[in-house]
Design a protein around this motif. Structure first.
Motif, PDB file in Angstrom:
ATOM      1  N   GLU A 126      37.291 -19.574-104.847  1.00 61.53           N
ATOM      2  CA  GLU A 126      38.887 -20.409-104.965  1.00 61.53           C
ATOM      3  C   GLU A 126      39.044 -19.546-103.629  1.00 61.53           C
ATOM      4  OE1 GLU A 126      38.474 -17.052-107.642  1.00 61.53           O
ATOM      5  OE2 GLU A 126      37.812 -18.165-109.388  1.00 61.53           O
ATOM      6  N   GLN A 127      38.698 -18.750-102.909  1.00 64.52           N
ATOM      7  CA  GLN A 127      39.353 -18.090-101.106  1.00 64.52           C
ATOM      8  C   GLN A 127      39.016 -18.941-100.665  1.00 64.52           C
ATOM      9  OE1 GLN A 127      36.890 -14.792-100.381  1.00 64.52           O
ATOM     10  NE2 GLN A 127      38.384 -13.021-101.952  1.00 64.52           N
ATOM     11  N   LEU A 128      38.083 -19.765-100.243  1.00 63.85           N
ATOM     12  CA  LEU A 128      38.061 -20.928 -99.582  1.00 63.85           C
ATOM     13  C   LEU A 128      39.317 -22.189 -99.894  1.00 63.85           C
ATOM     14  CD1 LEU A 128      37.102 -23.154 -97.390  1.00 63.85           C
ATOM     15  CD2 LEU A 128      34.566 -23.676 -99.138  1.00 63.85           C
ATOM     16  N   MET A 129      39.030 -22.427-101.317  1.00 61.76           N
ATOM     17  CA  MET A 129      40.413 -23.212-101.313  1.00 61.76           C
ATOM     18  C   MET A 129      41.829 -22.888-101.236  1.00 61.76           C
ATOM     19  SD  MET A 129      40.978 -24.885-105.169  1.00 61.76           S
ATOM     20  CE  MET A 129      40.572 -23.472-105.738  1.00 61.76           C
ATOM     21  N   ARG A 130      42.077 -21.091-101.599  1.00 60.03           N
ATOM     22  CA  ARG A 130      43.165 -21.149-101.024  1.00 60.03           C
ATOM     23  C   ARG A 130      43.512 -21.726 -99.401  1.00 60.03           C
ATOM     24  NH1 ARG A 130      42.898 -15.265-105.006  1.00 60.03           N
ATOM     25  NH2 ARG A 130      43.287 -16.486-106.440  1.00 60.03           N
ATOM     26  N   SER A 131      42.819 -21.111 -98.659  1.00 62.11           N
ATOM     27  CA  SER A 131      42.828 -21.276 -97.353  1.00 62.11           C
ATOM     28  C   SER A 131      42.658 -22.531 -96.888  1.00 62.11           C
ATOM     29  CB  SER A 131      41.794 -20.455 -96.848  1.00 62.11           C
ATOM     30  OG  SER A 131      40.976 -19.352 -97.176  1.00 62.11           O
ATOM     31  N   CYS A 132      41.950 -23.911 -97.766  1.00 61.95           N
ATOM     32  CA  CYS A 132      42.261 -24.827 -97.514  1.00 61.95           C
ATOM     33  C   CYS A 132      44.037 -25.092 -97.586  1.00 61.95           C
ATOM     34  CB  CYS A 132      41.146 -25.361 -97.817  1.00 61.95           C
ATOM     35  SG  CYS A 132      39.583 -25.541 -97.234  1.00 61.95           S
ATOM     36  N   LYS A 133      44.382 -25.126 -98.552  1.00 61.47           N
ATOM     37  CA  LYS A 133      45.677 -25.024 -98.869  1.00 61.47           C
ATOM     38  C   LYS A 133      46.349 -24.985 -97.747  1.00 61.47           C
ATOM     39  CE  LYS A 133      44.609 -25.304-103.728  1.00 61.47           C
ATOM     40  NZ  LYS A 133      45.194 -24.987-105.399  1.00 61.47           N
ATOM     41  N   GLU A 134      46.321 -23.458 -97.896  1.00 61.43           N
ATOM     42  CA  GLU A 134      46.947 -22.769 -96.524  1.00 61.43           C
ATOM     43  C   GLU A 134      47.297 -23.866 -94.787  1.00 61.43           C
ATOM     44  OE1 GLU A 134      47.032 -18.915 -95.463  1.00 61.43           O
ATOM     45  OE2 GLU A 134      47.610 -18.037 -98.309  1.00 61.43           O
ATOM     46  N   PHE A 135      46.252 -24.452 -94.179  1.00 55.89           N
ATOM     47  CA  PHE A 135      45.547 -24.497 -93.287  1.00 55.89           C
ATOM     48  C   PHE A 135      46.270 -26.359 -93.239  1.00 55.89           C
ATOM     49  CE2 PHE A 135      43.071 -27.362 -90.639  1.00 55.89           C
ATOM     50  CZ  PHE A 135      42.379 -26.665 -89.468  1.00 55.89           C
ATOM     51  N   LEU A 136      46.038 -26.577 -94.627  1.00 55.88           N
ATOM     52  CA  LEU A 136      46.343 -28.284 -94.148  1.00 55.88           C
ATOM     53  C   LEU A 136      48.273 -28.304 -94.543  1.00 55.88           C
ATOM     54  CD1 LEU A 136      44.200 -29.997 -96.933  1.00 55.88           C
ATOM     55  CD2 LEU A 136      44.604 -30.424 -94.524  1.00 55.88           C
ATOM     56  N   LYS A 137      48.667 -27.080 -95.578  1.00 58.78           N
ATOM     57  CA  LYS A 137      50.296 -26.964 -95.169  1.00 58.78           C
ATOM     58  C   LYS A 137      50.785 -26.452 -93.799  1.00 58.78           C
ATOM     59  CE  LYS A 137      53.753 -24.475 -97.434  1.00 58.78           C
ATOM     60  NZ  LYS A 137      54.403 -23.432 -98.706  1.00 58.78           N
TER      61      LYS A 137
ATOM     62  N   ALA B  74      38.873 -34.238 -99.279  1.00 56.87           N
ATOM     63  CA  ALA B  74      37.691 -33.637 -99.917  1.00 56.87           C
ATOM     64  C   ALA B  74      37.097 -32.551-100.501  1.00 56.87           C
ATOM     65  CB  ALA B  74      36.802 -34.833 -99.512  1.00 56.87           C
ATOM     66  N   LEU B  75      36.960 -31.483 -99.367  1.00 57.50           N
ATOM     67  CA  LEU B  75      36.735 -30.323 -99.629  1.00 57.50           C
ATOM     68  C   LEU B  75      37.305 -29.617-100.527  1.00 57.50           C
ATOM     69  CD1 LEU B  75      34.215 -28.337 -98.712  1.00 57.50           C
ATOM     70  CD2 LEU B  75      36.402 -27.692 -97.439  1.00 57.50           C
ATOM     71  N   MET B  76      38.559 -29.911-100.911  1.00 59.38           N
ATOM     72  CA  MET B  76      39.313 -29.409-102.251  1.00 59.38           C
ATOM     73  C   MET B  76      39.026 -29.240-103.065  1.00 59.38           C
ATOM     74  SD  MET B  76      43.193 -28.363 -99.412  1.00 59.38           S
ATOM     75  CE  MET B  76      43.569 -27.998-101.376  1.00 59.38           C
ATOM     76  N   HIS B  77      38.777 -31.602-103.195  1.00 55.21           N
ATOM     77  CA  HIS B  77      37.997 -31.731-104.457  1.00 55.21           C
ATOM     78  C   HIS B  77      37.062 -31.198-105.039  1.00 55.21           C
ATOM     79  CE1 HIS B  77      38.744 -34.600-107.463  1.00 55.21           C
ATOM     80  NE2 HIS B  77      37.521 -35.362-107.549  1.00 55.21           N
ATOM     81  N   GLU B  78      36.334 -30.201-104.082  1.00 54.02           N
ATOM     82  CA  GLU B  78      34.759 -30.626-104.733  1.00 54.02           C
ATOM     83  C   GLU B  78      34.697 -29.428-104.429  1.00 54.02           C
ATOM     84  OE1 GLU B  78      32.200 -32.114-104.571  1.00 54.02           O
ATOM     85  OE2 GLU B  78      32.806 -34.160-104.111  1.00 54.02           O
ATOM     86  N   VAL B  79      35.319 -28.740-104.048  1.00 53.09           N
ATOM     87  CA  VAL B  79      35.891 -26.656-104.410  1.00 53.09           C
ATOM     88  C   VAL B  79      36.546 -26.928-106.423  1.00 53.09           C
ATOM     89  CG1 VAL B  79      37.070 -24.527-103.809  1.00 53.09           C
ATOM     90  CG2 VAL B  79      35.460 -26.086-101.788  1.00 53.09           C
ATOM     91  N   SER B  80      37.570 -28.068-105.946  1.00 49.27           N
ATOM     92  CA  SER B  80      38.333 -27.031-107.398  1.00 49.27           C
ATOM     93  C   SER B  80      37.103 -27.864-108.632  1.00 49.27           C
ATOM     94  CB  SER B  80      39.338 -27.910-107.700  1.00 49.27           C
ATOM     95  OG  SER B  80      38.916 -29.745-107.482  1.00 49.27           O
ATOM     96  N   ILE B  81      36.188 -28.396-108.353  1.00 52.34           N
ATOM     97  CA  ILE B  81      35.152 -29.016-109.404  1.00 52.34           C
ATOM     98  C   ILE B  81      34.381 -28.073-109.694  1.00 52.34           C
ATOM     99  CG2 ILE B  81      33.382 -30.762-110.407  1.00 52.34           C
ATOM    100  CD1 ILE B  81      34.996 -32.653-109.181  1.00 52.34           C
ATOM    101  N   LEU B  82      34.057 -27.282-108.747  1.00 50.94           N
ATOM    102  CA  LEU B  82      32.778 -26.125-108.745  1.00 50.94           C
ATOM    103  C   LEU B  82      33.661 -25.353-109.431  1.00 50.94           C
ATOM    104  CD1 LEU B  82      31.079 -26.711-105.506  1.00 50.94           C
ATOM    105  CD2 LEU B  82      29.911 -27.323-107.285  1.00 50.94           C
ATOM    106  N   VAL B  83      34.730 -24.753-109.229  1.00 53.47           N
ATOM    107  CA  VAL B  83      35.269 -23.795-109.412  1.00 53.47           C
ATOM    108  C   VAL B  83      35.372 -23.495-110.727  1.00 53.47           C
ATOM    109  CG1 VAL B  83      38.131 -21.999-109.065  1.00 53.47           C
ATOM    110  CG2 VAL B  83      36.470 -22.844-107.734  1.00 53.47           C
ATOM    111  N   ALA B  84      36.352 -24.931-111.485  1.00 51.78           N
ATOM    112  CA  ALA B  84      36.698 -25.060-112.727  1.00 51.78           C
ATOM    113  C   ALA B  84      35.018 -25.045-113.729  1.00 51.78           C
ATOM    114  CB  ALA B  84      36.834 -27.257-113.041  1.00 51.78           C
ATOM    115  N   ARG B  85      34.197 -25.269-112.982  1.00 47.58           N
ATOM    116  CA  ARG B  85      32.785 -25.703-114.187  1.00 47.58           C
ATOM    117  C   ARG B  85      32.067 -23.890-114.452  1.00 47.58           C
ATOM    118  NH1 ARG B  85      29.098 -30.151-111.212  1.00 47.58           N
ATOM    119  NH2 ARG B  85      30.073 -31.724-111.758  1.00 47.58           N
ATOM    120  N   SER B  86      32.162 -22.898-113.061  1.00 50.92           N
ATOM    121  CA  SER B  86      32.325 -21.227-113.164  1.00 50.92           C
ATOM    122  C   SER B  86      33.125 -20.848-112.155  1.00 50.92           C
ATOM    123  CB  SER B  86      30.376 -21.559-112.487  1.00 50.92           C
ATOM    124  OG  SER B  86      30.127 -21.654-111.322  1.00 50.92           O
ATOM    125  N   GLU B  87      33.797 -19.990-112.642  1.00 57.37           N
ATOM    126  CA  GLU B  87      33.783 -18.926-111.004  1.00 57.37           C
ATOM    127  C   GLU B  87      33.337 -18.323-110.475  1.00 57.37           C
ATOM    128  OE1 GLU B  87      35.822 -15.366-113.564  1.00 57.37           O
ATOM    129  OE2 GLU B  87      37.490 -16.422-114.776  1.00 57.37           O
TER     130      GLU B  87
END
Length: 739
Positions: free
Chosen positions: A721-732, A703-716
């Protein structure tokens, strides 16, 4: 003042015989033409003033008419206006009518008048009606001054008055008024010394309460408002009062104000500077005093004398400035570096030799710096000059020996002092302190008894040191008996004495006697905050947590009973030291409920979060399950608009994410625009997720990754972005470990 009068030929004719017979026995011829009379000697008889004058052998009889004017520029202008107006009004009636004006008459004695600043004006009409000439003849009858002006009419008289009224307001500014010999103070009634002292005291209090950054014109206006004739004595008195009030900045401002007054003629400027040096010394401002002393060396009138040298030496000695003090001694012995025009004082020699006060100041500086060689220099100088050191000098030498740890030399030197002179209280005080350090309480008592047998009055510091010596030796009852002797000569509050005795007991490890003195003192005086903090620390150091807690709660009760500002004087409230001491003790005892209570009270009392002292305690309390402290601190920092430390932001993020609230977790650092990319980089996020991964649910991270992706799509946002990459690597990584 009675002025000269101009009489017509008709008036002079019948009086010529009287004047000829009484005033001119040599029978010189008398001219009947009018002349400018100058009064020299007056004699008052039946309302008529007879005046004799010599002007081409003529004389007149002048009627006395006195007008009292205040000696100010405003009255001078009014007098000149009257001359012009009378001239215009009388031009239509008679050309022979003359006006006379009287200026500044002052009576002295009976039947006599003393003339000061006499001025006589004669107005003559010339052929050109648009101009007039006002001839002013002084009492010595030498100089004239001609003033040309336009004809004054009824219309421009009003305009002139309005203009001069505005000019008079400007003349009230002190920048246009001189300090010495002013007309506005010459004729002022003399006031008594008591009234003058009251005015000086009032002016000094006003200057002390005023803003130190006020402009010069406002400062000048305040000085003028006191209605004081500024002389050397009045300026010195103002500086002395300001020195007693401790306002050294205002003292320097008064000195600068005097220096900017070009028309202030001081005959005792050295004394004014010396008073300022004394005030700066009492305020413990050695740097400012040294700068003022160097200014005194620039002029012959202000060159230092022995009193000025005493002031600067004592000030530098108390501050421990040895190098500057030796420079002052060299200046004292050397001729001036600057060549002055001595005029008639051809044999003027300001060189002086140091006296006992100078040498004692040097010894005082040596004591502060613990410079043993300074004592030898002083003793050698006294021996070279053939002077016998005083008991005060010996006491300072012994104090220097004690400060350097030369206890054996103290005893040997004290024996020599007893043979050469009578020791004073300072020497006995050094002996008592030396015996205290050596653990010889009985010998200290014997030394004080020997002093009393000699009839020497002991100081409060002497009996205070003896009482602390006895407390350190565990003889608390005997120490309390010295309180009566201390009260007879002490100037400090009694609570300070008891606090010192408690500290002496605690330093020796005798907590029981410390508690005894603490309870005993409450019969005579209330303990202050320092006393309570000392006891609080003592209880905690000896493991008496409950006693410390009771004392702390008592302090909090005092705070609950404060309803107005006057209550603060009667009640003792805990300070930041009290709260920090209790927080450390509660955290060490792992009493987290008490930690939460003390920390909440600390914020309510107006004290702030300190990361160095409080962050570790808050994190430990969070680990123990006290989440409220973390949220309280976060709210406190947000309301105060302070930057939270990165560790606290991380902990708030993890705590909110642990509760499953992704939006609240993201707001913890999104609401902080000061967070840099280098603080929360990809590596930092990976470390945070790895160390706290056991606290998060897998669904929460998704859910955190989903909320972060929405915020990143609105504004850089680089941090997101670094938090989303870290979450993907941690889940993987977690999925690989599961497989």
């Amino acid at each position: 003042m009675a002025g000269a009068a101009f009489l017509t030929e008709v008036a002079i004719e019948p009086l010529s015989s009287i004047i000829h017979s009484s005033l001119f026995p040599c029978r010189f011829s008398i001219s009947h033409s009018p002349f400018f009379g100058i009064p020299r000697k007056t004699k008052k008889q039946s309302g008529i003033t007879t005046s004799s004058a010599l002007s081409n052998g003529g004389g007149v009889i002048i009627e006395k008419k006195e007008f009292e004017f205040k000696p100010s520029f405003d009255d001078y202008l009014k007098a000149m206006e009257n001359v012009k107006i009378d001239r215009d009004s009388n031009n239509h009636s008679s050309n022979s009518l003359r006006k006379k004006k009287h200026f500044k008459g002052k009576k002295e004695g009976e039947g006599s008048t003393k003339f000061t600043d006499f001025e006589d004006f004669r107005v003559e009409k010339e052929e050109d009606s648009d101009k007039m000439i006002v001839k002013e003849k002084l009492e010595k009858g030498v100089s004239y001054r001609k003033i040309a002006s336009k004809k004054v009419t009824d219309n421009n008289i009003k305009q002139i008055r309005v203009t001069r009224n505005s000019e008079n307001l400007d003349m009230e500014r002190a920048a246009f008024m001189s300090l010495e010999n002013e007309h506005n103070v010459i004729d002022m009634p003399r006031i008594s010394r008591v009234d003058m002292e009251e005015r000086l005291q009032k002016l000094a209090r006003c200057l002390n309460a005023a803003d130190i950054n006020m402009p010069e014109w406002k400062f000048t206006k305040m000085m003028r408002s006191a209605q004081i004739r500024f002389s050397d004595h009045s300026i010195m008195r103002i500086i002395q009062i300001l020195g007693k009030l401790g306002n050294w900045k205002r003292v320097l401002q008064v000195i600068e104000w005097i220096q900017s007054r070009e028309r202030f003629k001081s005959h005792k400027i050295r004394f004014i500077y010396t008073a300022a040096l004394d005030a700066l010394g009492k305020a413990r401002r050695p740097v400012e005093a040294l700068n003022l002393f160097r200014q005194m060396l620039e002029h012959m009138a202000s060159y230092p004398d022995i009193v000025a040298y005493h002031c600067i030496a004592v000030t530098l000695g108390q501050a421990g400035h040895m190098k500057e003090l030796f420079d002052v001694v060299d200046i004292m012995r050397s001729p001036p570096k600057k060549k002055f025009k001595t005029m008639i004082l051809e044999k003027w020699d300001p060189r002086l030799e140091p006296d006992v006060i100078i040498y004692n100041a040097v010894l005082n500086a040596c004591v502060r710096r613990k410079k043993w060689e300074g004592a030898f220099w002083v003793l050698q100088e006294l021996k070279h000059q053939g002077q016998q050191p005083l008991s005060t000098t010996y006491g300072l030498v012994m104090e220097l020996m004690f400060a350097c740890g030369k206890y054996n030399l103290v005893h040997d030197f004290f024996k020599k002092v007893q043979k050469s002179c009578i020791p004073n209280a300072l020497t006995y005080k050094v002996v008592v302190n030396t015996l205290w350090k050596e653990g010889k309480a009985d010998e200290a008592i014997m030394a004080v008894e020997d002093m009393e047998r000699r009839g020497i009055v002991g100081t409060a510091g002497l009996y205070y040191d003896l009482a602390r010596c006895l407390c350190s030796a565990g003889r608390c009852q005997e120490a309390l008996k010295q309180i009566d002797k201390i009260c007879k000569v002490a100037s400090k509050p009694l609570v300070v004495t008891y606090t010192g005795l408690i500290q002496a007991c605690l330093d020796s490890g005798d907590i029981q006697n410390g508690v005894y003195v603490f309870n005993y003192m409450q019969k005579f005086c209330s303990p202050n905050l320092i006393t309570c903090n000392i006891m609080l620390k003592a209880f905690l150091d000896l493991g008496m947590f409950e006693e410390a807690k009771l004392l702390f709660l008592k302090l909090l009760e005092n705070g609950n009973s404060v309803y107005q500002k006057s209550d603060y004087k009667d009640r003792i409230l805990p300070d930041i030291y009290s709260f920090n001491t209790m927080l450390d003790a509660c955290a060490a005892e792992k009493k987290w409920d008490d930690v939460e209570f003390v920390y909440t009270q600390m914020l309510q009392y107006g004290h702030h979060f300190n990361a160095k002292r409080h962050l570790r305690i808050i994190l430990d309390a969070r680990s123990a399950g006290k989440k409220k402290l973390l949220e309280t601190t976060w709210k406190h920092l947000v309301e105060a608009e302070r930057i939270p430390p990165p560790t606290l932001i991380t902990e708030v993020f993890c705590s909110r994410l642990e509760e499953g609230d992704c939006n609240a977790a993201l707001s913890s650092f999104l609401s902080s625009p000061w967070i840099g990319v280098h603080v929360f980089s990809k590596k930092s996020w990976t470390k945070i997720l790895t160390e706290n991964g056991h606290r998060f649910q897998k669904d929460t991270l998704v859910a955190l990754m989903h909320e972060v992706s929405i915020l990143v799509a609105r504004s850089e946002n680089v941090v997101l972005e670094q938090l989303m990459r870290s979450c993907k690597e941690f889940l993987k990584m977690q999925m690989q470990q599961t497989l």
